[in-house]
Design an enzyme around this catalytic site. Structure first.
Site, PDB file in Angstrom:
ATOM      1  N   TYR A  70      -1.097   4.034   7.194  1.00  0.00           N
ATOM      2  CA  TYR A  70      -2.264   4.062   6.308  1.00  0.00           C
ATOM      3  C   TYR A  70      -2.181   3.204   5.039  1.00  0.00           C
ATOM      4  O   TYR A  70      -3.126   2.511   4.708  1.00  0.00           O
ATOM      5  CB  TYR A  70      -2.523   5.514   5.897  1.00  0.00           C
ATOM      6  CG  TYR A  70      -3.598   5.677   4.851  1.00  0.00           C
ATOM      7  CD1 TYR A  70      -4.924   5.401   5.146  1.00  0.00           C
ATOM      8  CD2 TYR A  70      -3.287   6.109   3.560  1.00  0.00           C
ATOM      9  CE1 TYR A  70      -5.923   5.547   4.182  1.00  0.00           C
ATOM     10  CE2 TYR A  70      -4.270   6.264   2.597  1.00  0.00           C
ATOM     11  CZ  TYR A  70      -5.587   5.986   2.913  1.00  0.00           C
ATOM     12  OH  TYR A  70      -6.547   6.121   1.968  1.00  0.00           O
TER      13      TYR A  70
ATOM     14  N   GLY B 267      -3.335   1.653  -5.955  1.00  0.00           N
ATOM     15  CA  GLY B 267      -3.446   2.376  -7.223  1.00  0.00           C
ATOM     16  C   GLY B 267      -4.646   1.880  -7.994  1.00  0.00           C
ATOM     17  O   GLY B 267      -4.723   0.688  -8.293  1.00  0.00           O
TER      18      GLY B 267
ATOM     19  N   ASN C 224       7.747   1.546  -8.435  1.00  0.00           N
ATOM     20  CA  ASN C 224       6.987   2.215  -7.383  1.00  0.00           C
ATOM     21  C   ASN C 224       7.930   3.189  -6.713  1.00  0.00           C
ATOM     22  O   ASN C 224       8.994   2.783  -6.226  1.00  0.00           O
ATOM     23  CB  ASN C 224       6.456   1.197  -6.357  1.00  0.00           C
ATOM     24  CG  ASN C 224       5.733   1.873  -5.200  1.00  0.00           C
ATOM     25  OD1 ASN C 224       5.237   2.991  -5.340  1.00  0.00           O
ATOM     26  ND2 ASN C 224       5.670   1.200  -4.067  1.00  0.00           N
ATOM     27  N   GLY C 225       7.557   4.464  -6.694  1.00  0.00           N
ATOM     28  CA  GLY C 225       8.416   5.459  -6.057  1.00  0.00           C
ATOM     29  C   GLY C 225       8.463   6.733  -6.863  1.00  0.00           C
ATOM     30  O   GLY C 225       7.568   7.003  -7.676  1.00  0.00           O
TER      31      GLY C 225
ATOM     32  N   CYS D   4       1.733   3.531  -6.356  1.00  0.00           N
ATOM     33  CA  CYS D   4       1.783   2.307  -7.145  1.00  0.00           C
ATOM     34  C   CYS D   4       1.932   1.034  -6.325  1.00  0.00           C
ATOM     35  O   CYS D   4       2.350   1.068  -5.177  1.00  0.00           O
ATOM     36  CB  CYS D   4       2.979   2.332  -8.093  1.00  0.00           C
ATOM     37  SG  CYS D   4       3.096   3.793  -9.072  1.00  0.00           S
TER      38      CYS D   4
END
Ligand code: SF4
Length: 464
Positions: A258, A34, A108-109, A8
């Site tokens: 990345y 995302g 997010n997570g 996310c």
């Protein structure tokens, strides 16, 4: 690197003219985190409005939908598909009405104790509308007996475990929280409104700040909550900082490898500079003679520049990437995989033919994409192909908010480097060491990072 996806991106805008439009642009700049669904909630001080749907940001929103998202504060979310399920109920923001008013949340997570907390809530009578671990927070906040939202959020946060960068929007306030390990990134920026008043942004990556003209202030600290209040007032102050937990920082090192955009500042450092340094370290660790260094675009570009600079071997853009790849309409077989790579990456035969080349990529997951890349380079006439990876072998999945294949699918977890080389068909294969990766991060010193996908040292307190 494919098959290793950040789940996310989150953004929060506070006290800014056309907040939902600023959220929209921020989400657009973080589309790489995302691509399956996108959503925005906004508040005009009296009411929260939400719009979310599946698809890319530009597909989900148009002028009409954004016009309906009125107000000076908003939060937004880009979602990768496998967090929860593929229905609209599993898109964020999550919105709810409760005893203190209205609330929207983006996350997010990954909450590692989510199943246990959800089970307890259900046994206690809660009814869930989604499969999202984030929905637990709505229930925990609604159930809390505290009189202030800030205390209810603190109550709820104390009952969850895992990796989180969370943003909460009420009708008049906004709250941003990072877990005590700071696993997922979240930065604070300042917005100057057209009338000179000040607003704020929090976002997963600072590339969002650049697009809307915000100024980077600092990161939200691990274990910290920022409270934004005073919207609609000319005298808005810096957000209030509350320490919920003592920080024990272990930010995700893979953001540098990345996930993050190279133009972003993540955990306080520019990503491009670090990736270039990874290439320099790779060249120091693995010296060979070759005619040219070629990146796998786009993720290998910065490291290939670094490798070329350190080794003196010329850099060439020998593979061109088509950025407009959509769906492929054939069955998911081995040849479909080949077509998928060919649709995206095309080697320039005139440059490659008869040459000994070093290909730089950021990582290897299943090995199938690398195999296809080697194949198309051989077809383009490469004499010898050395695949050099600017990170260590990925040997274990992530449980902290990144969608990764099962360990059984990670080629480096199950095979020796020589076996992997043989499978992908390269003449040689080399990886950057973990120490080399650490050396690439400026002023890392004794700073600790989560690097569990490389060394399986998971955070002890965060076992599922
Ligand atoms: S396991 Fe890997 S991808 Fe997951 S948080 Fe740790 S370093 Fe990042």
């Amino acid at each position: 690197m494919k098959d290793w996806n950040e789940k996310c991106a989150v953004v929060g805008i506070y006290n800014a003219y056309n907040a939902s439009i600023l959220s929209y642009y921020s989400l657009f700049s973080m589309q790489h985190r995302g691509q399956e669904a996108s959503g925005i909630s906004s508040s005009n001080g009296e009411k929260i409005s939400t719009y979310k749907n599946s698809g890319l940001v530009t597909k989900v929103f148009d002028e009409n939908t954004l016009k309906k998202l009125q107000g000076n504060s908003s939060i937004g979310h880009n979602r990768y598909s496998t967090a929860g399920e593929d229905s609209i109920d599993d898109c964020q923001p999550i919105f709810a009405k409760y005893s203190l008013g209205e609330l929207a949340i983006v996350h997010n997570g990954n909450l590692t104790n989510a199943k246990k907390v959800r089970k307890n809530l259900i046994e206690d009578g809660a009814i869930f509308q989604s499969h999202l671990d984030t929905e637990n927070l709505i229930h925990l906040i609604a159930k809390s007996h505290k009189h202030q939202l800030v205390d209810r959020i603190t109550d709820a946060i104390n009952q969850i475990e895992g990796a989180y960068a969370l943003i909460f929007l009420s009708r008049t306030k906004m709250f941003a929280v990072r877990d005590k390990y700071g696993l997922r990134p979240l930065s604070l920026g300042k917005i100057t409104n057209p009338d000179g008043s000040v607003g704020y942004i929090v976002a997963s990556e600072t590339c969002a700040f650049d697009l809307i003209g915000a100024e980077y202030v600092r990161d939200v600290e691990p274990g910290e909550m920022l409270v934004f209040e005073g919207a609609y007032s000319k005298h808005i102050t810096m957000p209030k900082s509350i320490k919920i937990f003592a920080a024990n920082p272990k930010p995700c090192i893979f953001e540098y490898v990345y996930f993050a955009r190279p133009d972003s500042k993540v955990f306080g450092r520019n990503v491009y500079e670090i990736r270039k340094k990874m290439g320099i370290e790779l060249a120091k660790e693995h010296k060979i003679k070759a005619d040219m260094v070629i990146p796998v675009p786009d993720s290998g570009v910065a490291a290939a520049i670094g490798y070329s600079r350190e080794s003196g071997i010329p850099f060439e853009l020998g593979i061109i990437r088509n950025h407009y790849v959509g769906r492929t309409f054939i069955e998911p077989t081995q040849s479909a995989r080949e077509l998928k790579v060919k649709l995206k990456l095309n080697p320039i035969a005139e440059i490659i033919e008869g040459k000994e080349i070093i290909i730089i990529d950021d990582s290897i997951v299943r090995g199938t994409t690398s195999k296809q890349i080697i194949k198309i380079l051989r077809q383009a006439g490469a004499k010898k192909i050395h695949l050099f990876i600017s990170s260590p072998p990925t040997i274990s999945p992530c449980y902290y908010g990144v969608d990764t294949p099962d360990k059984s699918q990670l080629i480096c977890a199950n095979h020796s480097i020589e076996e992997v080389r043989d499978f992908i068909g390269a003449d040689s294969l080399a990886f950057l060491s973990l120490q080399g990766l650490k050396n690439s991060i400026q002023n890392a010193g004794e700073e600790k990072f989560c690097q569990a996908c490389f060394d399986e040292n998971y955070i002890e307190d965060l076992q599922e």
